[in-house]
Write a protein that holds these residues in place. Structure first.
Motif, mmCIF file in Angstrom:
data_model
loop_
_atom_site.group_PDB
_atom_site.id
_atom_site.type_symbol
_atom_site.label_atom_id
_atom_site.label_comp_id
_atom_site.label_asym_id
_atom_site.label_seq_id
_atom_site.Cartn_x
_atom_site.Cartn_y
_atom_site.Cartn_z
ATOM 1 N N ASN A 1 6.677 9.350 -8.773
ATOM 2 C CA ASN A 1 5.563 9.796 -7.239
ATOM 3 C C ASN A 1 4.773 8.596 -7.316
ATOM 4 O O ASN A 1 3.929 8.226 -8.216
ATOM 5 C CB ASN A 1 4.895 10.759 -7.868
ATOM 6 N N PHE A 2 5.119 7.624 -6.408
ATOM 7 C CA PHE A 2 4.759 6.238 -5.992
ATOM 8 C C PHE A 2 3.537 6.202 -4.776
ATOM 9 O O PHE A 2 3.785 5.712 -4.106
ATOM 10 C CB PHE A 2 5.553 5.481 -5.815
ATOM 11 N N ASN B 1 8.129 11.153 0.928
ATOM 12 C CA ASN B 1 7.237 11.207 -0.154
ATOM 13 C C ASN B 1 6.559 9.860 -1.186
ATOM 14 O O ASN B 1 5.918 10.356 -2.531
ATOM 15 C CB ASN B 1 7.070 12.567 -1.214
ATOM 16 N N SER B 2 8.000 9.478 -0.563
ATOM 17 C CA SER B 2 8.229 7.854 -1.914
ATOM 18 C C SER B 2 8.456 8.110 -3.522
ATOM 19 O O SER B 2 8.143 8.088 -4.966
ATOM 20 C CB SER B 2 7.127 7.129 -2.066
ATOM 21 N N VAL B 3 9.448 9.843 -3.544
ATOM 22 C CA VAL B 3 10.021 10.315 -4.439
ATOM 23 C C VAL B 3 11.615 9.218 -5.329
ATOM 24 O O VAL B 3 11.783 9.193 -4.095
ATOM 25 C CB VAL B 3 9.898 11.963 -5.230
ATOM 26 N N PHE B 4 11.126 9.156 -6.588
ATOM 27 C CA PHE B 4 12.964 9.093 -6.401
ATOM 28 C C PHE B 4 12.389 9.863 -8.082
ATOM 29 O O PHE B 4 12.135 9.982 -9.537
ATOM 30 C CB PHE B 4 12.776 7.799 -7.450
ATOM 31 N N ALA B 5 14.091 10.068 -8.492
ATOM 32 C CA ALA B 5 14.409 10.746 -9.788
ATOM 33 C C ALA B 5 16.134 10.836 -9.821
ATOM 34 O O ALA B 5 16.464 10.440 -9.584
ATOM 35 C CB ALA B 5 14.540 12.387 -9.889
ATOM 36 N N GLU C 1 0.854 -1.257 -0.003
ATOM 37 C CA GLU C 1 0.333 -0.103 0.368
ATOM 38 C C GLU C 1 0.853 1.205 -0.053
ATOM 39 O O GLU C 1 1.733 1.000 0.431
ATOM 40 C CB GLU C 1 -0.825 -0.278 1.425
ATOM 41 N N PRO C 2 0.273 2.730 -0.624
ATOM 42 C CA PRO C 2 0.928 3.202 -0.644
ATOM 43 C C PRO C 2 1.538 4.045 0.490
ATOM 44 O O PRO C 2 2.919 4.466 0.515
ATOM 45 C CB PRO C 2 0.187 4.303 -1.574
ATOM 46 N N VAL C 3 1.039 4.505 1.063
ATOM 47 C CA VAL C 3 1.338 4.807 3.032
ATOM 48 C C VAL C 3 2.836 3.926 3.476
ATOM 49 O O VAL C 3 2.821 4.654 4.695
ATOM 50 C CB VAL C 3 -0.072 5.051 3.902
ATOM 51 N N HIS C 4 2.640 2.736 3.128
ATOM 52 C CA HIS C 4 3.580 1.842 3.314
ATOM 53 C C HIS C 4 5.592 1.406 3.320
ATOM 54 O O HIS C 4 6.060 1.953 2.919
ATOM 55 C CB HIS C 4 3.605 0.539 4.274
ATOM 56 N N ARG C 5 4.838 2.221 1.273
ATOM 57 C CA ARG C 5 6.320 2.115 1.146
ATOM 58 C C ARG C 5 7.362 3.230 1.143
ATOM 59 O O ARG C 5 8.517 2.879 1.280
ATOM 60 C CB ARG C 5 5.769 2.899 -0.531
ATOM 61 N N LYS C 6 7.220 4.585 1.838
ATOM 62 C CA LYS C 6 7.928 4.438 2.805
ATOM 63 C C LYS C 6 9.170 4.093 3.122
ATOM 64 O O LYS C 6 9.869 4.518 4.214
ATOM 65 C CB LYS C 6 7.490 5.918 3.820
ATOM 66 N N HIS C 7 8.765 3.282 4.197
ATOM 67 C CA HIS C 7 9.410 2.436 5.069
ATOM 68 C C HIS C 7 9.941 1.419 3.795
ATOM 69 O O HIS C 7 10.833 0.957 4.815
ATOM 70 C CB HIS C 7 8.208 1.319 5.922
#
Length: 730
Positions: A662-663, A642-646, A504-510
């Motif tokens: 932006n995930f 923010n689960s952002v990658f670049a 789930e997106p809310v857990h992706r930061k972990h």
């Protein structure tokens, strides 16, 4: 053994009994045209005949033969004084017929064949072994040759001799363990097998030809005689390009296909190769892929094995037509600029009785000890890579597909299972190597030899290893200590990214590191990024089903995932059906769910894949440095909150491309992205575009990077669950 000929020229009773019973160890010393004093006699075994007359090939009568046994043994003196092939006119109460005498012909193989075959250095075994239609000593027929060094007798049996192993026992070549015979008047399209009396004197189940170039359609298992491919190739432009190209620096986007289930007829039957060519090649062109990779298409008996349990490495499966049909498919793909890669399976072979298992009554192709010769995962045998004849069989097969069918590459299945002696084995279930280790040194040497020979003889061909461990230097040259493959599947990328996008997106930061860790080793090998058939079978569900969230989020995430992957360093592979987000798990027994394209979200995913392929092929920054660290640079690596990658993709003399992801389902407004240059950056793809089924949020087609404190920074909107790519234009 009894003497071959009595002084008066008659065969001994023991010889006659042995010929009639099919137990004679050297039938070529008895049958055919034999010296008898100053002249010759002819002997033949013709069951059902009551009278036989010998003739020369020119039609001259050479002598009447007398029946020495009711079972059909005939012999008689000849009026001719020169050794030559014979024909017989046979008759019984039901009629008469003509037949040529195989035993009056000399051997086809020669001493140089023996030398190179015995040495294990023969690189054209496929021109010598198997069944070849030839003209031999003025007569058309088929030459059969098979390796069975421990057999007591090997015969060719088929519909041309009532499947009677007594009729055509073969000549044994002691130096190589090869049996051969030329059968005159046997042409194409004849079913055959080998009847083998094993080392223990036991008649084995009939064996298919290991070098068969054509096979019967399952459930039948016989080999089939076939003329040499007569296809006139028109793919010189394609092949010349790849011979001179560095595949690491070319766009390689592979569409993985199971030929039996991509599409089918309305009645569920398979498409033939020509029908596949008419549908699949234009589709692949339209979708922008560069290569088609087929799950194994060499002959296999069991449909649910998908071809990975092959019994005929040299024969394109009869499921889709004759071998010429496959040649036409490859040629058609090449003329359209599409490469063809085959899955190739040297890691194991099935234990079907008609196959290679205990081929001459001994462990011939496999190890005798099950701790090395049996695969616990698949209940299959394992090739004995320490035996030069087995290595030669496999290396020649790799060369065969490249030479005869012009294939562009081999993806080698289950390499890890070959490299480790303890693969899927518990303590005590495996044997260490000569140094006491777990590495299969014989398999390593085989893979190195295969790659050296294939690249040495066919420089335009690539090899790709499915290798799931951290074995070093899989895709480095043999002379540098590598295995010699051109590429390796990046299994870590596949596992980590699928795990991430299932969250789930809310857990992706972990779990931010699941996407960043792969760049620690991304250039340690020449990688292919695979989203393969293995990820959408056996209860794993389809890729769209793996994505987290509601339906809108699933589609958005999958589109973003694909753009993430196409922007990531490495060549690309996608299994059929996933390009339009098939919902059902793949099954080999049905066609893909093409009706999904009636629905806009599925069309949107397809369009994203098509557009990504177009960008990937047309932008050197996205492909020319796929395998080199100079082509990649992080822009944003640590925004886990923010689960952002670049990151930036680069290539010499090419505009740089920024990939920004932006995930989370939250739009990021006024998000600051560092860029290498001030100026205008054009948005070349946005997976949240309304045309793809997204929310349509974006930056109006471009962003402007301005200088801040000596650095270029662009302030932009990051769409929700989306990947965008920006190309520097000015």
């Amino acid at each position: 053994m009894a003497a071959d000929v009595r002084p008066e020229g008659l065969a001994t009773h023991e010889d006659i009994v042995a010929i009639v019973n099919g137990t004679h160890r050297n039938p070529f010393a008895i049958l055919g045209m034999q010296q008898a004093g100053a002249g010759f006699v002819a002997r033949c075994f013709v069951p059902h005949a009551e009278a036989v007359t010998a003739y020369t090939l020119a039609g001259k009568k050479a002598g009447e033969l007398a029946r020495r046994a009711d079972a059909g043994f005939f012999e008689g003196r000849l009026s001719i004084r020169k050794r030559q092939p014979l024909r017989y006119h046979a008759s019984n109460a039901g009629g008469d017929w003509w037949l040529a005498d195989p035993y009056s012909f000399g051997p086809v193989l020669g001493p140089m064949d023996d030398y190179y075959i015995a040495e294990g250095s023969h690189l054209r075994l496929f021109d010598k072994l198997g069944a070849h239609l030839i003209n031999h000593e003025g007569v058309n027929g088929t030459h059969f040759a098979v390796w069975a060094p421990n057999a007591k007798r090997v015969s060719v049996v088929g519909d041309f001799n009532e499947w009677d192993g007594r009729r055509h026992p073969m000549r044994f070549r002691q130096d190589t363990g090869i049996w051969e015979i030329f059968l005159p008047d046997v042409g194409a399209d004849r079913a055959y097998k080998y009847e083998v009396i094993g080392a223990g004197g036991i008649r084995l189940p009939l064996k298919a030809d290991p070098f068969a170039f054509r096979s019967e359609l399952r459930p039948a298992t016989a080999s089939v005689t076939a003329a040499a491919l007569a296809h006139e190739w028109g793919d010189a432009v394609h092949r010349d390009f790849w011979k001179s190209a560095d595949a690491r620096r070319q766009p390689v986007a592979i569409y993985e296909v199971h030929a039996g289930s991509w599409q089918r007829h309305d009645d569920g039957s398979f498409l033939a190769w020509d029908e596949l060519a008419e549908r699949l090649i234009p589709y692949v062109i339209d979708m922008g892929f560069t290569h088609i990779e087929f799950l194994p298409i060499s002959e296999y008996p069991y449909d649910p094995s998908w071809g990975y349990q092959t019994t005929g490495l040299y024969a394109p499966t009869a499921r889709f037509g004759d071998p010429e049909g496959f040649a036409r498919f490859v040629d058609g793909a090449h003329r359209a600029g599409i490469g063809v890669i085959l899955d190739w399976v040297p890691a194991h072979f099935p234990v079907d009785e008609h196959g290679l298992i205990r081929f001459d009554g001994t462990a011939l192709y496999e190890h005798a000890d099950s701790r090395k010769g049996f695969h616990p995962d698949w209940n299959t045998a394992i090739y004995n890579f320490g035996r030069r004849e087995v290595v030669s069989f496999l290396v020649n097969n790799a060369l065969y597909w490249a030479e005869k069918y012009h294939v562009d590459g081999l993806r080698v299945d289950a390499v890890a299972s070959m490299l480790y002696l303890d693969y899927s084995r518990k303590a005590g279930e495996w044997l260490p190597n000569e140094k006491g280790g777990r590495e299969n040194l014989e398999a390593v040497a085989f893979l190195q030899k295969m790659n050296k020979e294939l690249y040495g003889h066919h420089p335009g061909v690539m090899t790709i290893a499915e290798e799931s461990t951290s074995w070093p230097k899989v895709s480095q040259p043999v002379h540098e200590g590598g295995l010699g493959f051109g590429f390796k599947w990046n299994m870590g990328f596949m596992h980590d990214t699928l795990a991430y996008f299932a969250r789930e997106p809310v857990h992706r930061k972990h779990h931010h590191d699941e996407l960043t860790f792969g760049l620690m080793y991304a250039f340690s090998e020449n990688f292919v990024l695979p989203l393969s058939h293995d990820e959408v079978v056996h209860g794993k569900g389809s890729l769209i089903a793996k994505m987290a969230g509601d339906d809108w989020q699933k589609f958005a995430t999958l589109r973003a995932y694909y753009a993430f992957m196409w922007g990531y360093p490495g060549k690309k592979l996608l299994f059929m059906g996933q390009e339009f987000a098939q919902r059902r798990e793949w099954s080999e027994d049905r066609t893909l769910d093409w009706n999904m394209l009636d629905h806009a979200p599925h069309r949107g995913v397809r369009d994203v894949v098509r557009d990504l392929n177009t960008l990937y092929r047309s932008r050197p920054a996205l492909h020319a440095r796929d395998c080199e660290p100079e082509g990649f640079s992080w822009l944003i690596v640590d925004d886990r909150q923010n689960s952002v990658f670049a990151w930036l993709r680069m290539a010499p003399a090419a505009n740089s491309i920024a990939v920004i992801c932006n995930f989370t389902p939250v739009p990021r407004e006024d998000y600051r992205v560092p860029l290498p240059h001030t100026g205008r950056w054009q948005e070349i793809i946005n997976t949240d575009a309304a045309d793809y089924g997204g929310s349509g949020e974006g930056n109006g087609g471009f962003v402007e990077a301005c200088e801040e404190n000596g650095k270029a920074v662009a302030t932009m909107l990051l769409p929700p669950l989306a990947t965008i790519m920006l190309e520097f234009v000015a």
